[in-house]
Design a protein around this motif. Sequence first.
Motif, PDB file in Angstrom:
ATOM      1  N   ASP A 191       0.817  -1.218   0.000  1.00 31.09           N
ATOM      2  CA  ASP A 191       0.000   0.000   0.000  1.00 31.09           C
ATOM      3  C   ASP A 191       0.848   1.264   0.000  1.00 31.09           C
ATOM      4  OD1 ASP A 191       0.986  -0.144   2.572  1.00 31.09           O
ATOM      5  OD2 ASP A 191      -0.949   0.178   3.559  1.00 31.09           O
ATOM      6  N   ARG A 192       2.176   1.121   0.130  1.00 35.30           N
ATOM      7  CA  ARG A 192       3.072   2.278   0.056  1.00 35.30           C
ATOM      8  C   ARG A 192       3.707   2.413  -1.325  1.00 35.30           C
ATOM      9  NH1 ARG A 192       3.385   6.188   3.913  1.00 35.30           N
ATOM     10  NH2 ARG A 192       5.528   6.502   3.222  1.00 35.30           N
ATOM     11  N   ARG A 193       3.512   1.432  -2.182  1.00 37.84           N
ATOM     12  CA  ARG A 193       4.182   1.440  -3.489  1.00 37.84           C
ATOM     13  C   ARG A 193       3.356   2.190  -4.529  1.00 37.84           C
ATOM     14  NH1 ARG A 193       5.375  -4.902  -4.104  1.00 37.84           N
ATOM     15  NH2 ARG A 193       5.867  -5.350  -1.927  1.00 37.84           N
ATOM     16  N   ARG A 194       3.009   3.427  -4.220  1.00 39.69           N
ATOM     17  CA  ARG A 194       2.283   4.296  -5.147  1.00 39.69           C
ATOM     18  C   ARG A 194       3.039   5.615  -5.251  1.00 39.69           C
ATOM     19  NH1 ARG A 194      -2.271   2.039  -2.495  1.00 39.69           N
ATOM     20  NH2 ARG A 194      -2.345   3.778  -1.036  1.00 39.69           N
ATOM     21  N   VAL A 195       3.314   6.013  -6.485  1.00 39.89           N
ATOM     22  CA  VAL A 195       4.146   7.197  -6.725  1.00 39.89           C
ATOM     23  C   VAL A 195       3.508   8.054  -7.813  1.00 39.89           C
ATOM     24  CG1 VAL A 195       6.419   7.989  -7.487  1.00 39.89           C
ATOM     25  CG2 VAL A 195       6.233   5.907  -6.112  1.00 39.89           C
ATOM     26  N   VAL A 196       3.568   9.370  -7.644  1.00 38.25           N
ATOM     27  CA  VAL A 196       3.142  10.304  -8.689  1.00 38.25           C
ATOM     28  C   VAL A 196       4.388  10.920  -9.318  1.00 38.25           C
ATOM     29  CG1 VAL A 196       1.857  12.416  -9.221  1.00 38.25           C
ATOM     30  CG2 VAL A 196       0.983  10.829  -7.489  1.00 38.25           C
ATOM     31  N   ASP A 241       4.407   9.840 -17.910  1.00 37.04           N
ATOM     32  CA  ASP A 241       4.279   8.386 -17.805  1.00 37.04           C
ATOM     33  C   ASP A 241       5.493   7.688 -18.403  1.00 37.04           C
ATOM     34  OD1 ASP A 241       3.297   5.873 -17.396  1.00 37.04           O
ATOM     35  OD2 ASP A 241       1.794   5.952 -18.981  1.00 37.04           O
ATOM     36  N   ALA A 242       6.637   7.774 -17.705  1.00 42.31           N
ATOM     37  CA  ALA A 242       7.885   7.194 -18.208  1.00 42.31           C
ATOM     38  C   ALA A 242       8.295   5.930 -17.470  1.00 42.31           C
ATOM     39  CB  ALA A 242       9.010   8.226 -18.091  1.00 42.31           C
ATOM     40  N   PHE A 243       7.535   5.527 -16.463  1.00 39.97           N
ATOM     41  CA  PHE A 243       7.970   4.427 -15.612  1.00 39.97           C
ATOM     42  C   PHE A 243       7.029   3.216 -15.661  1.00 39.97           C
ATOM     43  CE2 PHE A 243      10.065   8.175 -13.954  1.00 39.97           C
ATOM     44  CZ  PHE A 243      11.357   7.707 -13.698  1.00 39.97           C
ATOM     45  N   SER A 300       3.261   1.202  -8.371  1.00 42.60           N
ATOM     46  CA  SER A 300       2.200   1.845  -9.138  1.00 42.60           C
ATOM     47  C   SER A 300       2.552   3.319  -9.350  1.00 42.60           C
ATOM     48  CB  SER A 300       0.864   1.721  -8.401  1.00 42.60           C
ATOM     49  OG  SER A 300      -0.150   2.403  -9.097  1.00 42.60           O
ATOM     50  N   PHE A 301       2.626   3.724 -10.627  1.00 46.10           N
ATOM     51  CA  PHE A 301       2.949   5.113 -10.970  1.00 46.10           C
ATOM     52  C   PHE A 301       1.710   5.808 -11.525  1.00 46.10           C
ATOM     53  CE2 PHE A 301       7.064   3.157 -10.878  1.00 46.10           C
ATOM     54  CZ  PHE A 301       7.950   4.164 -10.522  1.00 46.10           C
ATOM     55  N   ILE A 302       1.484   7.039 -11.078  1.00 43.07           N
ATOM     56  CA  ILE A 302       0.395   7.877 -11.586  1.00 43.07           C
ATOM     57  C   ILE A 302       1.041   9.119 -12.189  1.00 43.07           C
ATOM     58  CG2 ILE A 302      -1.724   9.101 -10.999  1.00 43.07           C
ATOM     59  CD1 ILE A 302      -1.754   7.398  -8.386  1.00 43.07           C
ATOM     60  N   ALA A 303       0.612   9.482 -13.405  1.00 46.11           N
ATOM     61  CA  ALA A 303       1.230  10.635 -14.063  1.00 46.11           C
ATOM     62  C   ALA A 303       0.182  11.464 -14.792  1.00 46.11           C
ATOM     63  CB  ALA A 303       2.297  10.175 -15.049  1.00 46.11           C
ATOM     64  N   PRO A 304       0.222  12.789 -14.631  1.00 44.78           N
ATOM     65  CA  PRO A 304      -0.734  13.648 -15.333  1.00 44.78           C
ATOM     66  C   PRO A 304      -0.450  13.775 -16.823  1.00 44.78           C
ATOM     67  CG  PRO A 304       0.810  14.971 -14.056  1.00 44.78           C
ATOM     68  CD  PRO A 304       1.072  13.545 -13.696  1.00 44.78           C
ATOM     69  N   LYS A 332      -3.797   8.025  -0.923  1.00 48.93           N
ATOM     70  CA  LYS A 332      -2.501   8.576  -0.540  1.00 48.93           C
ATOM     71  C   LYS A 332      -1.375   7.851  -1.284  1.00 48.93           C
ATOM     72  CE  LYS A 332      -3.938  11.609   2.430  1.00 48.93           C
ATOM     73  NZ  LYS A 332      -3.860  13.043   2.125  1.00 48.93           N
ATOM     74  N   ALA A 333      -0.483   8.612  -1.867  1.00 52.25           N
ATOM     75  CA  ALA A 333       0.662   8.024  -2.559  1.00 52.25           C
ATOM     76  C   ALA A 333       1.835   7.940  -1.603  1.00 52.25           C
ATOM     77  CB  ALA A 333       1.046   8.883  -3.768  1.00 52.25           C
ATOM     78  N   GLY A 334       2.713   6.983  -1.877  1.00 51.10           N
ATOM     79  CA  GLY A 334       3.926   6.902  -1.081  1.00 51.10           C
ATOM     80  C   GLY A 334       4.813   8.117  -1.293  1.00 51.10           C
ATOM     81  N   ALA A 335       4.738   8.722  -2.510  1.00 52.89           N
ATOM     82  CA  ALA A 335       5.590   9.873  -2.796  1.00 52.89           C
ATOM     83  C   ALA A 335       5.115  10.611  -4.033  1.00 52.89           C
ATOM     84  CB  ALA A 335       7.027   9.400  -3.011  1.00 52.89           C
ATOM     85  N   LEU A 336       5.388  11.927  -4.078  1.00 56.61           N
ATOM     86  CA  LEU A 336       5.275  12.725  -5.293  1.00 56.61           C
ATOM     87  C   LEU A 336       6.700  13.067  -5.699  1.00 56.61           C
ATOM     88  CD1 LEU A 336       2.294  13.064  -4.309  1.00 56.61           C
ATOM     89  CD2 LEU A 336       2.369  15.345  -5.341  1.00 56.61           C
ATOM     90  N   LEU A 337       7.112  12.574  -6.865  1.00 59.69           N
ATOM     91  CA  LEU A 337       8.505  12.705  -7.283  1.00 59.69           C
ATOM     92  C   LEU A 337       8.609  13.465  -8.596  1.00 59.69           C
ATOM     93  CD1 LEU A 337       9.567   9.121  -6.315  1.00 59.69           C
ATOM     94  CD2 LEU A 337      10.756  11.167  -5.545  1.00 59.69           C
ATOM     95  N   MET A 338       9.480  14.454  -8.620  1.00 55.55           N
ATOM     96  CA  MET A 338       9.719  15.256  -9.803  1.00 55.55           C
ATOM     97  C   MET A 338      10.847  14.625 -10.618  1.00 55.55           C
ATOM     98  SD  MET A 338       8.964  18.097 -11.407  1.00 55.55           S
ATOM     99  CE  MET A 338       8.019  18.853 -10.093  1.00 55.55           C
ATOM    100  N   GLU A 339      10.688  14.608 -11.937  1.00 56.97           N
ATOM    101  CA  GLU A 339      11.789  14.195 -12.805  1.00 56.97           C
ATOM    102  C   GLU A 339      12.755  15.359 -12.952  1.00 56.97           C
ATOM    103  OE1 GLU A 339       9.973  12.652 -16.381  1.00 56.97           O
ATOM    104  OE2 GLU A 339       8.462  11.681 -15.131  1.00 56.97           O
ATOM    105  N   ILE A 340      13.968  15.042 -13.370  1.00 52.82           N
ATOM    106  CA  ILE A 340      15.048  16.023 -13.323  1.00 52.82           C
ATOM    107  C   ILE A 340      14.768  17.239 -14.204  1.00 52.82           C
ATOM    108  CG2 ILE A 340      16.466  15.087 -15.195  1.00 52.82           C
ATOM    109  CD1 ILE A 340      17.701  16.256 -11.725  1.00 52.82           C
ATOM    110  N   ARG A 341      13.993  17.056 -15.288  1.00 50.13           N
ATOM    111  CA  ARG A 341      13.687  18.191 -16.166  1.00 50.13           C
ATOM    112  C   ARG A 341      12.220  18.602 -16.051  1.00 50.13           C
ATOM    113  NH1 ARG A 341      15.940  14.485 -19.090  1.00 50.13           N
ATOM    114  NH2 ARG A 341      13.949  14.119 -20.152  1.00 50.13           N
ATOM    115  N   GLY A 342      11.532  18.120 -15.038  1.00 48.81           N
ATOM    116  CA  GLY A 342      10.105  18.368 -14.915  1.00 48.81           C
ATOM    117  C   GLY A 342       9.781  19.803 -14.509  1.00 48.81           C
TER     118      GLY A 342
END
Length: 297
Positions: free
Chosen positions: A178-183, A187-189, A199-203, A228-238
């Motif tokens: 239930d923690r393996r959810r990331v925004v 959609d590159a992952f 699980s990846f969620i991407a706008p 709730k997502a485990g994390a919101l992560l920015m890509e390096i050029r995002g």
Amino acid sequence: MLRIAAVLLLTLRLGAACAADTPVLRVVASFSILADLASEVGGSHVEVRSLVPAGADAHQFTPTPADARALAHAQLVIINGLRYEGWMDRLVKAAGYQGDMLTASTGIKARQSGGGADPHAWQDLSNVQVYVENIRAALANRMPANAAEINARAAAYKARLKALDDDTRARIAKIPKDRRRVVTDHDAFGYFADAYGVSFIAPRGWSTESEPSAESVATIVRQLRVQKAGALLMEIRGDPRLLDRIAKEAGVKVVTERLYADALSPSGGPADTFMKMFRHNVQTLCDAMTAGLPVGR
């Protein structure tokens, strides 16, 4: 003794001359990840140039006259395929290149969605082993005199990829499902998600050029409020504004450390080889998904 020394010196000179005369294959790769793989397999027998430089976005790349000149002088061109390099056909025509072109993703089962193929196959390490095998075969075929060394380098690199794959699976398996959810930004992952159970969620869609709709952003916000997502992560050029907006509306924080999706970092950075890039992403994801968990989980 002097005669023996003279013979040894002559042998060394002949060896150096032969090494100097050994042709180096001029390879042009479409982007930095492929360039690194080609360098790992070919070693000193290849001279590799990446068209899209490290740290740049292949989705939004515009070739220059210098890129056309590099392509015109190449002896082998390596592309990802899966419609990733939309600008390549125009560049090949402009350069007048008629040489060999290797599609590194040949043999990979592509993820499909909306009638198209997801090009980000390198996010699954088992796919990268296929890339390496395709590159090995292409280089060994063009440099038979160096085939033994090329084959050995490819085998050693694939063994390292397999070890990293095993380690990645073991690390993620320890994280509660239930923690393996990331925004993330785009959609590159998807291949990473399928391979490693995150699980990846991407706008945004597969390309960073696509603009997220208000509906897609609202859907993600609703998901985050419920799950709730485990994390919101920015890509390096995002673009930080997009995830900041989602985070604010959903009441979730954006992780400071960034992911590398489509390119290596410039030399000296934390992801300047493919292996370093993948390790960096795995560490960043694991740290983010386990933040706040009790020690020992």
